[in-house]
Design a protein around this motif. Structure first.
Motif, mmCIF file in Angstrom:
data_model
loop_
_atom_site.group_PDB
_atom_site.id
_atom_site.type_symbol
_atom_site.label_atom_id
_atom_site.label_comp_id
_atom_site.label_asym_id
_atom_site.label_seq_id
_atom_site.Cartn_x
_atom_site.Cartn_y
_atom_site.Cartn_z
ATOM 1 N N ARG A 113 0.804 -1.222 0.000
ATOM 2 C CA ARG A 113 0.000 0.000 0.000
ATOM 3 C C ARG A 113 0.838 1.274 0.000
ATOM 4 N NH1 ARG A 113 -5.271 -1.983 3.592
ATOM 5 N NH2 ARG A 113 -5.731 -3.716 2.157
ATOM 6 N N SER A 114 2.039 1.203 0.509
ATOM 7 C CA SER A 114 2.920 2.357 0.415
ATOM 8 C C SER A 114 3.332 2.581 -1.045
ATOM 9 C CB SER A 114 4.163 2.149 1.290
ATOM 10 O OG SER A 114 5.004 3.283 1.241
ATOM 11 N N ALA A 115 3.647 1.485 -1.755
ATOM 12 C CA ALA A 115 3.963 1.580 -3.185
ATOM 13 C C ALA A 115 2.751 2.084 -3.962
ATOM 14 C CB ALA A 115 4.420 0.230 -3.719
ATOM 15 N N PRO A 160 -3.220 8.717 2.125
ATOM 16 C CA PRO A 160 -4.205 7.739 2.598
ATOM 17 C C PRO A 160 -5.187 8.367 3.586
ATOM 18 C CG PRO A 160 -2.118 7.421 3.723
ATOM 19 C CD PRO A 160 -1.868 8.440 2.662
ATOM 20 N N ARG A 161 -6.399 7.875 3.557
ATOM 21 C CA ARG A 161 -7.400 8.305 4.529
ATOM 22 C C ARG A 161 -7.194 7.522 5.819
ATOM 23 N NH1 ARG A 161 -11.385 11.310 2.004
ATOM 24 N NH2 ARG A 161 -11.566 11.035 -0.251
ATOM 25 N N VAL A 162 -7.216 8.249 6.944
ATOM 26 C CA VAL A 162 -7.061 7.597 8.244
ATOM 27 C C VAL A 162 -8.160 8.100 9.177
ATOM 28 C CG1 VAL A 162 -4.582 7.287 7.981
ATOM 29 C CG2 VAL A 162 -5.434 9.357 9.068
ATOM 30 N N ALA A 163 -8.388 7.369 10.226
ATOM 31 C CA ALA A 163 -9.442 7.730 11.175
ATOM 32 C C ALA A 163 -9.056 8.977 11.968
ATOM 33 C CB ALA A 163 -9.694 6.560 12.123
ATOM 34 N N ASP A 164 -10.069 9.749 12.311
ATOM 35 C CA ASP A 164 -9.905 10.927 13.173
ATOM 36 C C ASP A 164 -8.903 11.931 12.604
ATOM 37 O OD1 ASP A 164 -11.624 9.705 15.070
ATOM 38 O OD2 ASP A 164 -9.920 8.590 15.915
ATOM 39 N N ALA A 165 -8.930 12.116 11.287
ATOM 40 C CA ALA A 165 -7.997 13.072 10.674
ATOM 41 C C ALA A 165 -8.715 13.984 9.682
ATOM 42 C CB ALA A 165 -6.870 12.322 9.979
ATOM 43 N N ALA A 197 -1.093 5.681 8.789
ATOM 44 C CA ALA A 197 -1.690 4.557 8.062
ATOM 45 C C ALA A 197 -0.743 3.367 7.960
ATOM 46 C CB ALA A 197 -2.090 5.010 6.660
ATOM 47 N N GLY A 198 0.465 3.532 8.496
ATOM 48 C CA GLY A 198 1.434 2.444 8.442
ATOM 49 C C GLY A 198 2.196 2.356 7.137
ATOM 50 N N PHE A 224 2.913 19.385 12.331
ATOM 51 C CA PHE A 224 3.108 17.955 12.108
ATOM 52 C C PHE A 224 2.808 17.182 13.388
ATOM 53 C CE2 PHE A 224 5.846 14.278 12.732
ATOM 54 C CZ PHE A 224 5.497 13.480 11.642
ATOM 55 N N PHE A 225 3.318 17.650 14.506
ATOM 56 C CA PHE A 225 3.127 16.912 15.756
ATOM 57 C C PHE A 225 1.731 17.117 16.344
ATOM 58 C CE2 PHE A 225 7.807 16.694 15.730
ATOM 59 C CZ PHE A 225 7.921 15.314 15.860
ATOM 60 N N SER A 226 1.006 18.130 15.852
ATOM 61 C CA SER A 226 -0.406 18.210 16.230
ATOM 62 C C SER A 226 -1.189 17.108 15.515
ATOM 63 C CB SER A 226 -0.987 19.582 15.880
ATOM 64 O OG SER A 226 -1.114 19.743 14.476
ATOM 65 N N CYS A 227 -0.683 16.687 14.355
ATOM 66 C CA CYS A 227 -1.279 15.574 13.618
ATOM 67 C C CYS A 227 -0.744 14.237 14.138
ATOM 68 C CB CYS A 227 -0.962 15.735 12.120
ATOM 69 S SG CYS A 227 -1.366 14.304 11.086
ATOM 70 N N PHE A 228 0.547 14.204 14.397
ATOM 71 C CA PHE A 228 1.189 12.985 14.881
ATOM 72 C C PHE A 228 1.256 13.071 16.404
ATOM 73 C CE2 PHE A 228 4.710 9.820 14.981
ATOM 74 C CZ PHE A 228 4.136 8.872 14.161
ATOM 75 N N GLY A 229 0.136 12.773 17.037
ATOM 76 C CA GLY A 229 -0.027 12.999 18.466
ATOM 77 C C GLY A 229 0.667 11.977 19.342
ATOM 78 N N PRO A 230 0.446 12.057 20.642
ATOM 79 C CA PRO A 230 1.117 11.174 21.611
ATOM 80 C C PRO A 230 0.903 9.688 21.338
ATOM 81 C CG PRO A 230 0.054 12.998 22.737
ATOM 82 C CD PRO A 230 -0.390 13.072 21.326
ATOM 83 N N ARG A 231 -0.309 9.310 20.955
ATOM 84 C CA ARG A 231 -0.564 7.897 20.683
ATOM 85 C C ARG A 231 0.268 7.415 19.492
ATOM 86 N NH1 ARG A 231 -6.642 6.269 19.365
ATOM 87 N NH2 ARG A 231 -6.157 7.657 17.615
ATOM 88 N N GLU A 232 0.313 8.229 18.422
ATOM 89 C CA GLU A 232 1.103 7.861 17.241
ATOM 90 C C GLU A 232 2.595 7.825 17.570
ATOM 91 O OE1 GLU A 232 -1.436 10.061 17.102
ATOM 92 O OE2 GLU A 232 -2.783 8.620 16.124
ATOM 93 N N ARG A 233 3.033 8.736 18.448
ATOM 94 C CA ARG A 233 4.453 8.746 18.831
ATOM 95 C C ARG A 233 4.818 7.491 19.613
ATOM 96 N NH1 ARG A 233 4.283 14.855 21.280
ATOM 97 N NH2 ARG A 233 2.890 15.645 19.641
#
Length: 274
Positions: A113-115, A160-165, A197-198, A224-233
């Motif tokens: 899916r990345s490709a 990619p579409r992701v949840a809560d974004a 999205a991995g 960027f880090f407002s999007c890539f929050g603590p859970r993602e980190r």
């Protein structure tokens, strides 16, 4: 009485045209000749352009057959054959958006899916319509799993579409201001959503492109880090020392990117006659 026989004879001379009138008549004659010459040359040029346009419009027969083969293989779920067929098309017609969209379907359905994200971005650069990314069959519509992020007035890339974004999707789909200052911010948001999205390879690509502009500032990183929050980190293992390098631009992501690019780059290899 007047003696008519002795009266002076009046000599009648042919009327003389004025210089202006003579010039006008000469110009009309020259204009007529020039018009005929130009019309003939114009018709010849138009015929050449028409012939060239028709020649350009005739598709390569091998490419047409390969494209049909790719569509059929995609329908029956033979993704390996579909990939080979679409790569053959692109070897003959490098700007075929249909083949690139087909490859994006193949990669996504095959788990690459990345490709698929990178290939879909290539399709957008080649001229694919953002509003119609295409149906892949087997219940997959590319528009359901990707959206088109606007990078500039004419450039775009796939995300990619992701949840809560939703708010980040909306920001990326809005019209840019027309300046290049927004590009790093948009690419970093795309990298964030790809990472969430991995899709490590696509995330590495987008973040690397943002940093190459040398215009990433503190506000871009903060967004960027407002999007890539603590859970993602925490998931990325960079919660203790959050940075672009530790969260996105990792050695593993770099390896994933080059693997994805090699996979996508197979389409640019020359077709070998058999």
């Amino acid at each position: 009485m007047t003696d008519r026989g002795n009266s002076p004879r009046i000599q009648r001379q042919a009327p003389r045209h004025s210089p202006t009138k003579v010039h006008r008549e000469e110009w009309r004659a020259r204009k007529l000749v020039m018009t005929r010459v130009v019309s003939g040359a114009g018709a010849f040029v138009m015929a050449l352009l028409l012939t060239y346009g028709l020649w350009q419009g005739i598709p390569d027969r091998k490419a047409v057959l390969a494209l049909e083969g790719g569509e059929e293989a995609l329908k029956r779920g033979d993704y390996a054959q579909a990939e080979r067929s679409y790569n053959t098309v692109l070897g003959l017609v490098p700007n075929s958006t249909v083949a690139r969209l087909g490859l994006a379907c193949v990669f996504y359905q095959s788990g690459e899916r990345s490709a698929a994200t990178i290939e879909l971005t290539g399709a957008l650069k080649a001229g694919a319509f953002a509003e119609r990314l295409g149906r892949c069959g087997h219940g997959l519509n590319l528009s359901d799993v990707f959206f088109v992020a606007k990078l500039g007035l004419s450039d775009a890339f796939a995300v990619p579409r992701v949840a809560d974004a939703k708010k980040f999707e909306t920001a990326l789909m809005e019209e840019p201001s027309g300046t290049t200052e927004e590009e790093p911010d948009r690419m970093l948001l795309g990298a964030c959503l790809a990472q969430r999205a991995g899709l490590a390879g696509a995330a590495w690509d987008y973040a690397g492109n943002a940093l190459e502009t040398s215009a990433v500032d503190a506000s871009d990183r903060a967004r960027f880090f407002s999007c890539f929050g603590p859970r993602e980190r925490r998931r990325a293992g960079c919660a203790n020392t959050p940075s672009l390098r530790s969260c996105v631009l990792t050695p593993a992501a770099r390896s994933a990117y080059f693997r994805d690019v090699r996979l996508v780059g197979l389409a640019s290899q020359p077709v070998v006659e058999r």
